[in-house]
Enzyme design. Structure first.
Site: not given
Ligand code: GRF
Length: 203
Positions: A14, A91, A93, A108, A110, A144, A146, A175
């Site tokens: 998204s 997902m 590191i 990134n 978060h 590190g 985040d 976001e």
């Molecule tokens: C989001 O909540 C982002 O902050 C986190 O992972 C999620 C990814 O969502 N790092 P999407 O795949 O962008 O919908």
């Protein structure tokens, strides 16, 4: 024309869509040059392909070690001549190899107000801790977890009857505003790094 952006994503995509939309609306001076995913079935790959953006699954299991895998990612990014790498729900590191050899800055997003609640399930951590304000953070990536310099943050209230899902949904709306905004500041050359302090020029 603007900057060329590489997006790394593992899932639903998204944030990738929000970035694509902002580009379409002229709110980001740039384009997505390549999308890479460690997950073959990531929706993010589908979103990209539908829009005609080159999108590749790079399977970590196909490589002898993490550095080899990351070298392959960097090869795609270099070939696509990118000036910015955006992690959007990626997902894994990033290892020292990737961070040390990346040809351009890495950002990134978060789903928490860093430095609180890094790592997985930032929204759940915030809810369980009992904070009254939550939100999201766009930051540069270092080695590190985040922990890189913060570019911008957006807040949302935590309501008494929130569940992880309702809070996550409220944060996600922010976001989708925060990431394009941060990318555009970068694209305009307005982000200045002083140690770990990011200053926005022209504010
Ligand atoms: C989001 O909540 C982002 O902050 C986190 O992972 C999620 C990814 O969502 N790092 P999407 O795949 O962008 O919908």
């Amino acid at each position: 024309m603007g900057i060329r952006i590489a997006v790394l994503a593992s899932g639903r995509g998204s944030n990738l869509l929000a970035i694509m939309q902002a580009i379409g609306e002229g709110a980001i001076d740039g384009e997505i040059a390549v999308v890479l995913s460690d997950k073959e079935n990531a929706m993010a790959l589908e979103h990209a392909r539908k829009a005609g953006i080159p999108a590749y699954h790079v399977n970590p299991k196909a490589f002898a070690d993490k550095s080899d895998y990351e070298a392959k990612l960097l090869e795609y990014i270099t070939q696509a001549d990118c000036q910015l790498i955006c992690l959007a729900g990626y997902m894994r590191i990033l290892g020292a190899y990737f961070v040390g050899n990346a040809p351009c800055p890495i950002m990134n997003i978060h789903p928490a107000l860093l430095p609180s609640f890094p790592g997985l399930h930032g929204q759940r951590q915030a809810l369980e801790y009992g904070v009254k304000v939550a939100g999201c953070t766009v930051h540069f990536v270092d080695e590190g977890m985040d922990s890189g310099a913060i570019i911008l943050q957006k807040m949302v209230p935590v309501l008494d009857d929130d569940t992880e899902d309702t809070l996550s949904a409220r944060i996600l709306v922010q976001e989708h505003k925060a990431y394009p905004e941060a990318i555009q500041l970068f694209a305009q050359g307005r982000l200045e790094l002083d140690g770990r302090i990011v200053k926005v020029k022209g504010e």
